[in-house]
Design a protein around this motif. Structure first.
Motif, short mmCIF file in Angstrom:
data_model
loop_
_atom_site.label_atom_id
_atom_site.label_comp_id
_atom_site.label_asym_id
_atom_site.label_seq_id
_atom_site.Cartn_x
_atom_site.Cartn_y
_atom_site.Cartn_z
N ARG A 653 -8.41 1.90 -2.61
CA ARG A 653 -9.20 3.11 -2.39
C ARG A 653 -10.29 3.24 -3.45
O ARG A 653 -11.45 3.55 -3.14
N GLU A 657 -14.32 3.09 -2.65
CA GLU A 657 -15.21 4.20 -2.96
C GLU A 657 -16.38 3.74 -3.82
O GLU A 657 -17.52 4.17 -3.64
N ARG A 660 -18.71 1.85 -1.57
CA ARG A 660 -19.39 2.72 -0.59
C ARG A 660 -20.51 3.52 -1.24
O ARG A 660 -21.55 3.76 -0.63
N THR A 661 -20.31 3.94 -2.49
CA THR A 661 -21.36 4.71 -3.17
C THR A 661 -22.56 3.86 -3.52
O THR A 661 -23.67 4.37 -3.69
#
Length: 666
Positions: A653, A657, A660-661
């Motif tokens: 996770r 993240e 993805r950012t």
């Protein structure tokens, strides 16, 4: 995902906690020939034990009972003692002697259908190696006929030894007669083969086929004839031509496997120890040295049972098989010269100068095949690689893994490892352990001496014809067996004290200190330390599965390691999002779906590589009073990997993240 798991969960209950009115009923079953598994032998022995249990429950309804059946010894000869040397009966006797398995003394019955299921070796071998050890543990031996033997009844009933000896000798004589008859049959068959060329063998090489064989039940009426399989013979001839050109076993195996995928290719059928149909290096090596390709047949005979050594029986029989190299004269001799010229110093074995302390333990997690250790690359670094990679030439399915990574991960995370057992430290606690261990060895030597005296007395009983002398010898044997029981109890007490002292000495600080010393000794290339470490690991590790490219598909889709369940939990519970599934927006659901797809791709890559250590089987009693075989395993994670770790979802996770950012917004 827990780092340690159990295939079958059960509450461990010691036998000291069971009620005094509890009895333990154990069944042992066996048959000698693999052909008997198609008959009624196994079912009949199982039904006999069930009838015995029902009968004893009717006779003594006030008792409570624990029932257990030992794993069946299928195809284990009792005439050659294979069942006690390699089978489950021998493991059971060794376990009760060493204290690994606890029985209820005086309240345990070992049920066997008849004497010949227990032993056919003869009275001396059966009594010495099996029966008296069972009696010394306080176990009653019970047969389907209702006859019982144990220490208490035998002491009060004179002549019991003669009855049991007679039953054992009758069973031995029956098997001895059958052996003589079969030996005579095969001797006559070999004579006919030498005189007439009759095809008396049961099987032929894989490039040949038996045609026209007729049977009447188990009896062969017409042995038939041999015919050549054209595709198979073509592959074998190519093999010899490549060997004559100087190609090695590995290259020949790879070529054969590639050609097997073509229309005209051929591949041998899967044999007993193979995981799939394919050419392997060992089979190529055997064919290139097999004189059956030029028509010769060398009869063999075994010195003992099926596990004994095969020795040649007489001279080879010429022109027994079709000669598939008849159009290539001299090719076989040329290949033998090539093979002889390449022979040099043999490869390092498990006890030679080999850095692999995991030999014979490591298996490929994807295909189940053995993994070997060898140098790769310019730096001469050692890798663990699957044996199938060598034969197929394709390392993508079962990739290799650096050996040092595996060794470091096991040393760091395998808490059952005791460095002091491999590299002793001479402190006070260790001296106490050494003292208790010496005392234990002395008692063990005393027990061995008592057993030898008992054996000598039985030899005297068999030689003397005087009834009074036999009675005197029997009294001495009873006395020695009593001394042996006392020594056995002392041995168990000392073993318990030694184990407690070792546990006290094995604190976390001392464990880490001993581990550092062990690492230093391994880095120095101390071969004796590696041998001791290999032996120590073998005491509690059954096998180690290597998953060098992450989780296989079956772990992701089914079974107790179903990772999709973990992602479902992570998606809908508060661990990942902190909101209920009903409140997720369409965008959040799309993000969660992307997270699942990305995570599965990561878990099936080298980023999630891990080792699964399977420990040896343990016998426990569950809460319902039944004996269970519990096999535990533990997932070991190399440094930097997320495979097998309990917080893998959390790590994925965080990585997702971050990734993805960094993406550009649409």
């Amino acid at each position: 995902m827990a780092t340690a798991n159990a295939k079958r969960k059960s509450k461990k209950v010691t036998l000291n906690e069971v009620d005094e009115n509890t009895w333990l009923l154990i069944s042992y079953r066996r048959f000698s020939s693999e052909r008997q598994k198609h008959g009624r032998s196994e079912d009949r022995q199982k039904e006999a034990f069930e009838l015995f249990v029902a009968k004893i429950k009717r006779e003594f309804p006030s008792r409570s009972y624990l029932t257990h059946s030992l794993p069946m010894d299928r195809g284990m000869s009792a005439f050659y003692g294979e069942h006690r040397k390699r089978g489950h009966l021998g493991k059971f006797v060794e376990a009760i002697e060493s204290g690994e398995i606890s029985v209820i003394p005086g309240r345990t019955i070992l049920f066997v259908e008849e004497v010949k299921r227990l032993s056919r070796e003869g009275a001396k071998e059966a009594l010495q190696h099996t029966i008296f050890k069972v009696f010394d543990a306080g176990i009653t031996l019970r047969f389907e006929s209702g006859v019982e033997f144990n220490n208490e009844k035998n002491a009060s009933a004179p002549g019991w030894l003669g009855v049991l000896t007679t039953l054992l000798d009758v069973a031995h004589k029956d098997s001895s007669d059958k052996k003589d008859w079969l030996t005579d049959v095969w001797d006559n068959r070999r004579k006919r083969a030498r005189a007439t060329g009759e095809l008396v063998v049961g099987t032929v090489p894989s490039w040949l086929e038996i045609v026209g064989r007729e049977r009447n039940g188990d009896k062969v009426i017409d042995f038939g004839r041999c015919e050549v399989n054209p595709q198979a013979a073509k592959a074998v001839v190519k093999m010899f031509k490549w060997a004559a050109e100087g190609l090695g076993y590995n290259l020949i195996t790879q070529r054969l496997n590639r050609e097997a995928k073509t229309k005209d290719g051929w591949i041998p059928t899967k044999r007993k120890n193979q995981s799939k149909d394919h050419w392997n290096r060992r089979y190529v090596q055997l064919i290139l040295r097999n004189r059956a390709v030029i028509g010769e047949y060398q009869p063999h005979r075994r010195l003992g049972g099926k596990y004994s050594k095969r020795v040649p029986d007489g001279q080879p029989i010429l022109n027994f098989y079709p000669n598939i190299l008849k159009n290539h004269p001299g090719l076989f001799d040329l290949v033998q010269q090539k093979i002889a010229s390449k022979r040099g110093i043999s490869q390092p074995g498990p006890k030679a100068k080999n850095p692999n302390v995991l030999s014979r333990m490591v298996k490929c997690g994807y295909c189940g095949g053995p993994m070997h250790c060898g140098p790769r690359g310019r730096g001469n670094h050692h890798y663990l690689y699957c044996a199938d990679n060598v034969t197929s030439g394709d390392s993508r399915k079962c990739p290799s893994l650096p050996y040092q990574i595996c060794e470091d991960a096991l040393l760091d995370q395998l808490r059952r490892l005791r460095p002091e057992s491999v590299l002793p430290k001479k402190d006070k606690k260790q001296k106490l352990c050494d003292k208790l261990r010496r005392q234990e060895h002395e008692i063990t030597a005393n027990i061995v001496g008592i057993e030898k005296q008992i054996e000598n007395f039985y030899d005297q009983i068999g030689r003397t014809k005087d009834a009074e002398s036999r009675d005197d010898y029997e009294k001495l044997i009873v006395k020695l067996r009593s001394e042996k029981r006392v020594a056995k109890q002392q041995q168990v007490d000392l073993r318990y004290r030694r184990q407690e002292a070792e546990r006290d000495a094995n604190s976390v600080e001392e464990w880490k200190s001993g581990l550092d010393d062990l690492r230093a000794s391994l880095r120095d290339g101390n071969q004796s330390t590696r041998e001791r470490l290999r032996e120590h690991l073998g005491q509690f590790v059954d096998r180690i599965e290597i998953f060098a490219k992450g989780y296989p598909d079956n772990f992701l889709n089914d079974g107790e390691d179903n990772l999709l369940d973990y992602f479902s939990d992570a998606r809908f519970e508060s661990e990942c999002q902190g909101v209920k599934s009903a409140k997720l927006t369409q965008r959040e659901k799309r993000v969660e779906a992307d997270f699942e797809d990305w995570s599965l791709s990561q878990l099936k890559s080298r980023k999630a590589r891990f080792l699964r250590v399977h420990f040896r089987q343990q016998d426990t009693i569950d809460e319902k009073g039944r004996l269970r075989h519990v096999v535990h395993y533990m997932d070991v994670t190399p440094e930097g990997s997320i495979g097998g770790s309990s917080d893998a979802i959390k790590q994925l996770r965080e990585q997702f993240e971050v990734a993805r950012t960094k993406r550009k917004p649409r």
